[in-house]
Design a protein around this motif. Structure first.
Motif, mmCIF file in Angstrom:
data_model
loop_
_atom_site.group_PDB
_atom_site.id
_atom_site.type_symbol
_atom_site.label_atom_id
_atom_site.label_comp_id
_atom_site.label_asym_id
_atom_site.label_seq_id
_atom_site.Cartn_x
_atom_site.Cartn_y
_atom_site.Cartn_z
ATOM 1 N N UNK A 1 0.819 -1.205 0.000
ATOM 2 C CA UNK A 1 0.000 0.000 0.000
ATOM 3 C C UNK A 1 0.852 1.252 0.000
ATOM 4 N N UNK A 2 0.593 2.125 0.961
ATOM 5 C CA UNK A 2 1.314 3.398 1.032
ATOM 6 C C UNK A 2 2.749 3.237 1.510
ATOM 7 N N UNK A 3 3.167 1.987 1.795
ATOM 8 C CA UNK A 3 4.533 1.743 2.269
ATOM 9 C C UNK A 3 5.430 1.133 1.198
ATOM 10 N N UNK A 4 4.937 1.013 -0.049
ATOM 11 C CA UNK A 4 5.772 0.524 -1.123
ATOM 12 C C UNK A 4 5.430 -0.895 -1.535
ATOM 13 N N UNK A 5 6.419 -1.640 -2.014
ATOM 14 C CA UNK A 5 6.194 -3.009 -2.484
ATOM 15 C C UNK A 5 7.510 -3.779 -2.478
ATOM 16 N N UNK B 1 10.147 2.009 -3.012
ATOM 17 C CA UNK B 1 9.491 2.968 -2.129
ATOM 18 C C UNK B 1 8.270 3.571 -2.811
ATOM 19 N N UNK B 2 7.279 3.981 -2.036
ATOM 20 C CA UNK B 2 6.112 4.640 -2.632
ATOM 21 C C UNK B 2 6.473 6.025 -3.140
ATOM 22 N N UNK B 3 5.759 6.464 -4.153
ATOM 23 C CA UNK B 3 5.934 7.818 -4.665
ATOM 24 C C UNK B 3 4.929 8.747 -4.004
ATOM 25 N N UNK B 4 5.374 9.942 -3.692
ATOM 26 C CA UNK B 4 4.491 10.938 -3.086
ATOM 27 C C UNK B 4 3.764 11.696 -4.188
ATOM 28 N N UNK B 5 2.508 11.374 -4.389
ATOM 29 C CA UNK B 5 1.704 12.025 -5.415
ATOM 30 C C UNK B 5 0.389 12.470 -4.802
ATOM 31 N N UNK C 1 0.896 2.449 -10.435
ATOM 32 C CA UNK C 1 0.032 2.627 -9.270
ATOM 33 C C UNK C 1 -0.042 4.096 -8.862
ATOM 34 N N UNK C 2 1.105 4.791 -8.854
ATOM 35 C CA UNK C 2 1.128 6.201 -8.479
ATOM 36 C C UNK C 2 0.369 7.049 -9.488
#
Length: 324
Positions: free
Chosen positions: A223-227, A239-243, A280-281
């Protein structure tokens, strides 16, 4: 011939309703309401079509309200392999709030009898897939073993299968001796069928165990913590992208689409991680099964922070650099 075929047994028309704030038991005034043809495999196919990949979608649709699906497939040039049945496809309500929180109200789908599945396999055969995406929930009337049965059948035919399911169907598939090409559970879905996963080190160990057991590509979305991504090339954390988040509905399906896009270009594990994270982002910025322009997705992919999985565990999660 279609290189990628998605299968959706329980599609839906997604009604996304935007509110300032959801308070249970209160009367609300919505800012907007948008309907989109949906279902996990439909969402995957739509995002792949935006990327420019030759893709078809199949499964079962109710003939009574098929228009949103036919419009989506026509507008995006998705091959329409769906079998029409009497009745109507279900409607799912997605209530969104500022900041990206989404509340889902999912209705039951059309009941499907097992004797319809040979027709579906005939339709898949006619579409000649090299990569088959099996995803989503099962409608009433079908055994939890159906997804595992389909995966086994098509892999015996030489078709690569990517499985994105949860609960009993995922447990059934992971218990089979036949080798899956790829699987993409989230952390909670994996824990529900494999047992408690107390920390990130245990998660990596579980993903690696699945790979050793014969699954070529194991992707665990956080989820919001990446994959986390595991293949014969090793193990990576993205890492997740901040969008800016408009709607989180379908972000996991967009990640699957990114995996498919990377697989279709024989991408490295790092490229798969970057592309699926970027898909995803990009989807988070959209309502409905849509991606931003291809150059924007590539820019997002370039901005994804990648680490060896061991470094992620040792030093903690990275943070994405992209913001909007």
């Amino acid at each position: 011939m279609s290189a990628i075929v998605t299968v959706t047994l329980n599609p839906a028309i997604d009604l996304t309703v935007a509110l300032d704030h959801l308070t249970p038991g209160e009367v609300h005034r919505a800012h907007s309401a948008v309907s989109n043809a949906g279902g996990k495999g439909v969402n995957v196919a739509a995002c792949l079509a935006d990327w420019g990949v030759n893709v078809s979608a199949t499964g079962f649709l109710g003939a009574g309200n098929v228009h949103p699906f036919e419009t989506l497939f026509r507008d995006k040039s998705v091959g329409d392999g769906f079998i029409r049945l009497p009745g109507e496809t279900r409607i799912n309500v997605k209530i969104t709030e500022p900041g990206g929180r989404t509340t889902d109200v999912n209705l039951p789908g059309l009941p499907i009898e097992a004797d319809l599945l040979p027709r579906l396999n005939d339709r898949i055969r006619a579409l000649e897939p090299s990569l088959l995406v099996l995803s989503g929930s099962l409608p009433a009337g079908l055994s939890p073993s159906i997804w595992a049965d389909m995966a086994s059948h098509w892999q015996q035919q030489g078709v690569r299968v990517l499985l994105d399911v949860s609960g009993a169907p995922l447990q059934e598939a992971l218990s089979r001796e036949e080798l899956l090409f790829a699987v993409k559970p989230n952390r909670d879905e994996l824990a529900a069928v494999m047992g408690a996963i107390p920390d990130d080190a245990a998660l990596l160990a579980q993903a690696r165990a699945l790979h050793r057991n014969g699954i070529g590509l194991v992707v665990v979305s956080l989820g919001s913590e990446g994959a986390l991504f595991v293949s014969e090339e090793g193990a990576l954390y993205a890492a997740p992208l901040k969008v800016g988040v408009v709607s989180s509905v379908g972000a996991g399906d967009a990640m699957v689409a990114g995996l498919c896009a990377g697989i279709s270009e024989d991408a490295s594990l790092e490229r798969l991680a970057r592309l699926s994270t970027a898909f995803a982002a990009g989807k988070l910025r959209k309502i409905g099964p849509h991606l931003p322009p291809k150059q924007d997705v590539e820019a997002l992919a370039s901005a994804v922070s990648i680490a060896a999985a061991e470094d992620w565990i040792m030093y903690g999660r990275l943070s994405g650099e992209q913001s909007s």
